[in-house]
Design an enzyme around this catalytic site. Structure first.
Site, mmCIF file in Angstrom:
data_model
loop_
_atom_site.group_PDB
_atom_site.id
_atom_site.type_symbol
_atom_site.label_atom_id
_atom_site.label_comp_id
_atom_site.label_asym_id
_atom_site.label_seq_id
_atom_site.Cartn_x
_atom_site.Cartn_y
_atom_site.Cartn_z
ATOM 1 N N TYR A 1 -15.884 -0.822 -9.302
ATOM 2 C CA TYR A 1 -15.067 0.073 -10.131
ATOM 3 C C TYR A 1 -14.411 1.116 -9.229
ATOM 4 C CZ TYR A 1 -13.796 1.967 -14.720
ATOM 5 O OH TYR A 1 -13.107 2.350 -15.836
ATOM 6 N N ASP B 1 -13.379 -5.818 0.555
ATOM 7 C CA ASP B 1 -13.719 -7.027 1.302
ATOM 8 C C ASP B 1 -15.077 -6.891 1.976
ATOM 9 O OD1 ASP B 1 -11.294 -8.309 0.635
ATOM 10 O OD2 ASP B 1 -10.255 -7.240 2.241
ATOM 11 N N GLY C 1 -17.474 -4.870 1.028
ATOM 12 C CA GLY C 1 -18.452 -4.823 -0.047
ATOM 13 C C GLY C 1 -18.778 -6.207 -0.587
ATOM 14 N N HIS D 1 -7.912 -10.853 -4.348
ATOM 15 C CA HIS D 1 -7.510 -10.911 -2.939
ATOM 16 C C HIS D 1 -8.120 -12.181 -2.362
ATOM 17 C CE1 HIS D 1 -6.122 -9.597 0.859
ATOM 18 N NE2 HIS D 1 -7.176 -8.920 1.267
ATOM 19 N N GLY E 1 -4.331 -0.541 -8.435
ATOM 20 C CA GLY E 1 -4.920 -0.494 -9.765
ATOM 21 C C GLY E 1 -4.390 0.670 -10.577
ATOM 22 N N ASP F 1 -0.392 -10.643 1.791
ATOM 23 C CA ASP F 1 -0.931 -9.322 1.468
ATOM 24 C C ASP F 1 -1.226 -8.517 2.726
ATOM 25 O OD1 ASP F 1 -2.003 -7.642 -0.853
ATOM 26 O OD2 ASP F 1 -3.707 -7.634 0.505
ATOM 27 N N GLU G 1 0.753 -5.102 3.659
ATOM 28 C CA GLU G 1 0.070 -3.814 3.792
ATOM 29 C C GLU G 1 0.350 -3.175 5.149
ATOM 30 O OE1 GLU G 1 -3.817 -4.860 1.014
ATOM 31 O OE2 GLU G 1 -3.900 -5.079 3.196
ATOM 32 N N GLU H 1 15.543 14.298 3.771
ATOM 33 C CA GLU H 1 16.410 13.186 4.168
ATOM 34 C C GLU H 1 15.619 11.923 4.510
ATOM 35 O OE1 GLU H 1 19.525 12.830 3.942
ATOM 36 O OE2 GLU H 1 20.167 14.875 3.550
#
Length: 348
Positions: A38, A100, A102, A124, A153, A208, A212, A244
């Site tokens: 979460y 990733d 985790g 992912h 998210g 991805d 990134e 600018e």
């Protein structure tokens, strides 16, 4: 699936017109969707699914900031909020939305609850594509699917609340039940996708990681810093240099590009701006393309993945991250940005 022509290339995409929410709800009416994690993607996807009428539970560690955040978002301990193992046991679809690093750490815990017929969902392709490095090898008797919203998210949730959708890719790595296609498309509609376009796990993670590090974050910060530094070195004030470089782009031009395209932007700016932009864009393309080619090779070789695994799994990663973010935060450009944002009319 709808066939759409993209600049001469025809793709098959899924829209909410041909696969309406009611169909997605009916497809998943017997399913329990367990959101594991979460943090970044979890809240947006979970809340959108809940608001869209799906049966959703959260798996999170107790006595953590994210547990408390889930409670504040209306998830009820013992009813819709559980410890990770209990949520994995209850879920028929497990949305694996941890970082990733985790995912690698928790995989042995999650894997033992992946019984026959369940679905394992990613946003992912990292864990599956680099399975030799991550050790994430799912059982053969489950579906393995992916929905990857093309944004954070936070953006997914914000656009949902505005009645809009964030486009997502989807993929099927393993179809053990024969229901993987209906499951993944239903989940893509349920999380609030604008439309869904097909990919595979490898293409998703390659694009991805390149994005990134490229135009989404890495390259854009590099370009911002380069232009800001040149303007400052030539005597322009921090306010002028930041406006600018960043403010005009993000607040004025990019929303119009998003709505109408870059060709429209070129056609609707001053003739001086038109001429300069048309003369210089190919020079920037030619200068940056070798960097992107090097980046893609590093991604495809797995080197970027390994660097992420090695760095993100260290116990002092958060402390080192804060040092690097502080360098950005304390730079003159982003200090100027902080002051400029305070001066926006909506903040006064």
């Amino acid at each position: 699936m709808a066939k759409i022509n993209f600049g001469g290339v025809t793709e098959e995409v899924v829209t909410r017109e041909e696969f309406p929410l009611a169909k997605a709800q009916d497809t998943l009416k017997e399913e329990t969707i367990a959101i594991i994690g979460y943090g970044v993607q979890g809240p947006g996807q979970a809340l959108n699914l809940r608001d869209n009428g799906f049966n959703v539970i959260i798996g999170q560690r107790k006595e953590s900031k994210t547990w408390d955040k889930a409670v504040s978002d209306g998830w009820v301990p013992g009813e819709t909020l559980f410890e990770i193992e209990e949520a994995c046991e209850k879920g028929t679809i497990i949305q694996y939305l941890l970082s990733d690093a985790g995912q690698i750490s928790l995989w042995p815990t999650v894997k033992k609850h992946l019984t026959a017929g369940k679905a394992l969902y990613f946003s992912h392709g990292f864990g599956i594509t680099y399975k030799e490095r991550t050790g994430i090898v799912p059982p053969e008797d489950i579906d393995v699917i992916l929905v990857a919203p093309k944004g954070s998210g936070t953006s997914l949730r914000r656009m949902f609340l505005e009645g809009r959708g964030l486009n997502s890719s989807y993929a099927i790595f393993q179809d053990a039940t024969g229901k993987a296609k209906d499951r993944v498309v239903s989940l893509g509609i349920g999380v609030g996708s604008g439309y869904l376009f097909p990919t595979d796990f490898k293409k998703e993670v390659y694009s991805d990681l390149t994005g990134e590090r490229g135009t989404l974050m890495g390259a854009i910060q590099g370009i911002f810093a380069a232009q800001y530094d040149v303007l400052r070195a030539n005597g322009h004030s921090p306010s002028e240099a930041f406006n600018e470089t960043v403010e005009e782009l993000t607040q004025s031009l990019m929303p119009l590009v998003a709505e109408n395209g870059m060709d429209w932007m070129y056609a609707n700016c001053s003739t001086t701006a038109q001429r300069g932009a048309l003369d210089w864009w190919k020079k920037f393309r030619d200068a940056s393309k070798p960097v992107f080619e090097e980046l893609y090779k590093e991604v495809a070789a797995g080197n970027e993945a390994q660097r992420s695994i090695d760095s993100n799994s260290k116990s002092d990663y958060r402390e080192k991250l804060e040092v690097e973010l502080k360098e950005l935060r304390d730079s003159e450009m982003w200090q100027a940005g902080s002051e400029v944002r305070k001066l926006r009319p909506e903040n006064n």
